[in-house]
Design a protein around this motif. Structure first.
Motif, PDB file in Angstrom:
ATOM      1  N   PHE A  24       0.827  -1.218   0.000  1.00 31.98           N
ATOM      2  CA  PHE A  24       0.000   0.000   0.000  1.00 31.98           C
ATOM      3  C   PHE A  24       0.855   1.259   0.000  1.00 31.98           C
ATOM      4  CE2 PHE A  24       0.017  -0.549   4.736  1.00 31.98           C
ATOM      5  CZ  PHE A  24       0.424   0.720   5.106  1.00 31.98           C
ATOM      6  N   HIS A  25       2.118   1.152   0.434  1.00 29.64           N
ATOM      7  CA  HIS A  25       3.017   2.311   0.378  1.00 29.64           C
ATOM      8  C   HIS A  25       3.387   2.641  -1.064  1.00 29.64           C
ATOM      9  CE1 HIS A  25       6.527   4.847   1.267  1.00 29.64           C
ATOM     10  NE2 HIS A  25       6.078   4.940   2.488  1.00 29.64           N
ATOM     11  N   ASP A  26       3.513   1.599  -1.897  1.00 32.45           N
ATOM     12  CA  ASP A  26       4.027   1.793  -3.254  1.00 32.45           C
ATOM     13  C   ASP A  26       2.965   1.677  -4.339  1.00 32.45           C
ATOM     14  OD1 ASP A  26       6.392   2.034  -1.952  1.00 32.45           O
ATOM     15  OD2 ASP A  26       7.378   0.311  -2.859  1.00 32.45           O
ATOM     16  N   THR A  27       1.683   1.602  -3.959  1.00 31.02           N
ATOM     17  CA  THR A  27       0.627   1.584  -4.978  1.00 31.02           C
ATOM     18  C   THR A  27       0.741   2.801  -5.887  1.00 31.02           C
ATOM     19  OG1 THR A  27      -0.821   0.530  -3.364  1.00 31.02           O
ATOM     20  CG2 THR A  27      -1.862   1.395  -5.337  1.00 31.02           C
ATOM     21  N   ASN A  94       8.144   2.896   7.129  1.00 29.35           N
ATOM     22  CA  ASN A  94       7.125   2.879   6.078  1.00 29.35           C
ATOM     23  C   ASN A  94       5.845   3.562   6.528  1.00 29.35           C
ATOM     24  OD1 ASN A  94       8.365   1.729   3.888  1.00 29.35           O
ATOM     25  ND2 ASN A  94       7.341  -0.241   4.032  1.00 29.35           N
ATOM     26  N   LEU A  95       5.404   3.256   7.731  1.00 31.19           N
ATOM     27  CA  LEU A  95       4.146   3.826   8.221  1.00 31.19           C
ATOM     28  C   LEU A  95       4.283   5.319   8.511  1.00 31.19           C
ATOM     29  CD1 LEU A  95       2.863   0.965  10.565  1.00 31.19           C
ATOM     30  CD2 LEU A  95       2.078   1.563   8.269  1.00 31.19           C
ATOM     31  N   LEU A  96       5.427   5.746   9.017  1.00 28.96           N
ATOM     32  CA  LEU A  96       5.627   7.172   9.288  1.00 28.96           C
ATOM     33  C   LEU A  96       5.588   7.982   7.996  1.00 28.96           C
ATOM     34  CD1 LEU A  96       8.429   7.159  12.033  1.00 28.96           C
ATOM     35  CD2 LEU A  96       6.080   7.978  12.298  1.00 28.96           C
ATOM     36  N   THR A  97       6.265   7.526   6.966  1.00 32.39           N
ATOM     37  CA  THR A  97       6.264   8.270   5.702  1.00 32.39           C
ATOM     38  C   THR A  97       4.912   8.173   5.010  1.00 32.39           C
ATOM     39  OG1 THR A  97       7.285   6.316   4.674  1.00 32.39           O
ATOM     40  CG2 THR A  97       8.741   8.116   5.319  1.00 32.39           C
ATOM     41  N   TRP A  98       4.209   7.056   5.193  1.00 28.19           N
ATOM     42  CA  TRP A  98       2.844   6.962   4.652  1.00 28.19           C
ATOM     43  C   TRP A  98       1.932   7.982   5.323  1.00 28.19           C
ATOM     44  CZ3 TRP A  98      -1.212   5.130   7.902  1.00 28.19           C
ATOM     45  CH2 TRP A  98      -2.456   5.072   7.290  1.00 28.19           C
ATOM     46  N   VAL A 346       3.505   1.541  18.497  1.00 25.50           N
ATOM     47  CA  VAL A 346       3.845   2.629  17.572  1.00 25.50           C
ATOM     48  C   VAL A 346       2.972   2.556  16.321  1.00 25.50           C
ATOM     49  CG1 VAL A 346       5.657   3.560  16.090  1.00 25.50           C
ATOM     50  CG2 VAL A 346       6.205   2.872  18.425  1.00 25.50           C
ATOM     51  N   CYS A 347       2.816   1.364  15.758  1.00 17.61           N
ATOM     52  CA  CYS A 347       2.000   1.215  14.552  1.00 17.61           C
ATOM     53  C   CYS A 347       0.542   1.584  14.832  1.00 17.61           C
ATOM     54  CB  CYS A 347       2.096  -0.212  14.033  1.00 17.61           C
ATOM     55  SG  CYS A 347       3.739  -0.669  13.421  1.00 17.61           S
ATOM     56  N   GLY A 348       0.030   1.199  15.996  1.00 14.26           N
ATOM     57  CA  GLY A 348      -1.327   1.569  16.358  1.00 14.26           C
ATOM     58  C   GLY A 348      -1.497   3.070  16.499  1.00 14.26           C
ATOM     59  N   GLY A 349      -0.496   3.746  17.080  1.00 17.83           N
ATOM     60  CA  GLY A 349      -0.555   5.202  17.197  1.00 17.83           C
ATOM     61  C   GLY A 349      -0.549   5.894  15.849  1.00 17.83           C
ATOM     62  N   ILE A 350       0.261   5.393  14.916  1.00 17.12           N
ATOM     63  CA  ILE A 350       0.304   5.985  13.575  1.00 17.12           C
ATOM     64  C   ILE A 350      -1.037   5.799  12.872  1.00 17.12           C
ATOM     65  CG2 ILE A 350       1.381   5.784  11.302  1.00 17.12           C
ATOM     66  CD1 ILE A 350       3.974   5.005  12.743  1.00 17.12           C
ATOM     67  N   TRP A 351      -1.631   4.627  13.009  1.00 19.93           N
ATOM     68  CA  TRP A 351      -2.933   4.375  12.385  1.00 19.93           C
ATOM     69  C   TRP A 351      -4.006   5.303  12.968  1.00 19.93           C
ATOM     70  CZ3 TRP A 351      -5.046   2.256   8.291  1.00 19.93           C
ATOM     71  CH2 TRP A 351      -6.415   2.008   8.289  1.00 19.93           C
ATOM     72  N   ALA A 352      -3.989   5.484  14.287  1.00 24.01           N
ATOM     73  CA  ALA A 352      -4.972   6.366  14.917  1.00 24.01           C
ATOM     74  C   ALA A 352      -4.796   7.800  14.419  1.00 24.01           C
ATOM     75  CB  ALA A 352      -4.837   6.294  16.435  1.00 24.01           C
ATOM     76  N   ALA A 353      -3.555   8.246  14.279  1.00 26.80           N
ATOM     77  CA  ALA A 353      -3.307   9.600  13.780  1.00 26.80           C
ATOM     78  C   ALA A 353      -3.806   9.770  12.349  1.00 26.80           C
ATOM     79  CB  ALA A 353      -1.811   9.919  13.863  1.00 26.80           C
ATOM     80  N   SER A 354      -3.712   8.715  11.544  1.00 21.86           N
ATOM     81  CA  SER A 354      -4.148   8.816  10.152  1.00 21.86           C
ATOM     82  C   SER A 354      -5.662   8.960  10.028  1.00 21.86           C
ATOM     83  CB  SER A 354      -3.691   7.585   9.366  1.00 21.86           C
ATOM     84  OG  SER A 354      -4.436   6.438   9.747  1.00 21.86           O
ATOM     85  N   ARG A 355      -6.403   8.539  11.022  1.00 22.22           N
ATOM     86  CA  ARG A 355      -7.864   8.604  10.965  1.00 22.22           C
ATOM     87  C   ARG A 355      -8.396  10.005  11.215  1.00 22.22           C
ATOM     88  NH1 ARG A 355      -9.418   5.715   7.673  1.00 22.22           N
ATOM     89  NH2 ARG A 355      -7.258   6.072   7.097  1.00 22.22           N
TER      90      ARG A 355
END
Length: 436
Positions: A24-27, A94-98, A346-355
């Motif tokens: 999903f990062h490189d789509t 990957n998640l931070l730059t996404w 950390v991954c959960g926090g990044i996902w929450a921020a993206s919402r």
């Protein structure tokens, strides 16, 4: 040969999670320009890309060999804990730059993670420095420039061949060409990027004694890596698609076709040679080149500058995160558990921020705000001005002394209506007498 242990199983699952984030990062690499020009609907575009990613995973294993036995010395005492730590660093970056919408390199995140973890756990003897320079660093610098120059030349040639024809007449053909070239990029992406995860899993199997050194990836490894990257691609990295399609330059169908064709040729050639280059950098360079190849097309250098900074930070940043994870993982079972728990948090926090400000297929084509013209933009406009259309001859203003009628100013609906009254003529001033 030994059976797969619990730790090796955890490493395999983590590698597939990385492969999913890679998808999903490189789509955007394959589908950003196709979506931004309207050649394909967003959901149809990512579905096609996912299917071709899966097919591409079965075409070659040369890049996988570079990962499993080229960059890291598999005989230097590399343990599964080291690979696990390297994958954690790559996933977090990957998640931070996404989240930031930056098309950084998933490949370099993986390389940086593996190198950082290996340096902490084994030392410099565990990294093949020459292979890193020849097959990672040099392609990382050269590939965006090569792809950008190719796309710029292709864009200029495309516009030259269709000179004199209205863009609306050729747009349909170029959109069809975009679909074909996007399919080729998707196939190339699966061939190059899915192999990186295959290489990591193969390395874990070798270090765990499950398969012999220098072995090719087993078929189940190839199939699982292809499925993971295809699933990630289908979900779509909409934030990065917006940046690639709208944030770098305003892409028109001829530019999209030229950019994708140049990127696909570069990626497929590098995959054949075993160069594990960044497909993200190749495609981003192609988009920039297509922006410079069209007269009047200007690259948004502030966005491009942020991307280049992210490219430069990817290897060291992922390496630092993985080095810390490797230090913890070396402490034993509790260290591996701590790394897993921290990574999930950390991954959960990044996902929450993206919402907070979600971006999906419904708003992906809402472009960014216009960038103020800077020195580079002004210089490019001077060198490559927009094509001039037929200009109507200027009509001299009527010699009247009447005030303009309010109806002639449609852009000023709230302007007060001024009665049309003749303005008294003013006699020209007489020159002063030369005598007093």
């Amino acid at each position: 040969m030994e059976h797969i242990t619990l730790l090796i199983g955890i490493v395999i699952v983590t590698a597939l999670v990385f492969d999913f984030t890679n998808g999903f990062h490189d789509t955007a690499n394959a589908m950003a320009t196709t979506i931004s020009t309207g050649a394909l609907r967003p959901k149809a575009a990512v579905a096609m890309s996912a299917g071709l990613n899966l097919v591409g995973a079965f075409l070659s294993v040369e890049v996988a060999k570079t990962i499993s036995g080229g960059i890291i010395d598999e005989s230097a005492g590399i343990r599964p804990e080291v690979i696990f730590a390297g994958l954690v660093g790559a996933i977090i970056w990957n998640l931070l730059t996404w989240l930031a919408g930056l098309p950084s390199s998933s490949s370099h995140a993986l390389f940086g993670g593996l190198i950082g973890a290996t340096l902490v756990s084994v030392g410099t003897g565990g990294v093949h420095g020459q292979a890193v320079v020849m097959k990672v660093l040099i392609p990382a610098v050269a590939a965006p420039f090569v792809a950008g120059l190719a796309a710029m030349a292709a864009t200029r040639l495309t516009y030259r061949l269709t000179r004199g024809r209205a863009e609306a007449d050729t747009a349909k053909g170029y959109r069809a060409g975009q679909i074909a070239s996007a399919a080729l990029v998707s196939l190339a992406h699966g061939t190059n990027d899915a192999q990186k995860t295959m290489g990591v899993i193969t390395l874990a199997l070798i270090t765990g004694g499950v398969i012999a050194p220098h072995s090719d990836p087993p078929m189940w490894v190839i199939a699982s890596a292809g499925l993971a990257i295809a699933l990630g691609t289908y979900l779509g990295g909409w934030r990065i698609i917006r940046t690639m399609g709208k944030g770098i330059t305003d892409i028109r169908p001829p530019q999209g076709f030229a950019a994708q064709t140049g990127a696909a040729a570069t990626i497929l050639a590098s995959s054949h040679l075993g160069f594990a280059l960044s497909t993200t950098q190749v495609c981003s360079g192609s988009v920039m080149g297509s922006g410079l190849g069209r007269k009047g097309g200007v690259v948004r250098w502030s966005t491009a500058g942020r991307m280049v900074v992210a490219w430069g930070l990817t290897l060291p940043a992922a390496g630092l995160v993985s080095a810390g994870a490797a230090f913890l993982a070396d402490q034993g079972t509790w260290g591996v558990t701590a790394v897993a728990v921290l990574a999930l948090a950390v991954c959960g926090g990044i996902w929450a921020a993206s919402r907070r400000k979600p971006i999906d297929h419904t708003n992906v084509n809402e472009g960014p705000a216009a960038e103020p013209a800077g020195v580079v933009t002004a210089a490019l406009k001077t060198v490559s001005p927009p094509p001039a259309g037929p200009i109507a001859p200027a009509t001299p203003a009527p010699a009247t002394t009447e005030a303009p009628d309010a109806a002639a100013a449609p852009n000023q609906p709230n302007a007060p209506v001024v009665p049309t009254q003749p303005i008294p003529a003013v006699a020209p001033a007489q020159p002063a007498s030369a005598t007093s």
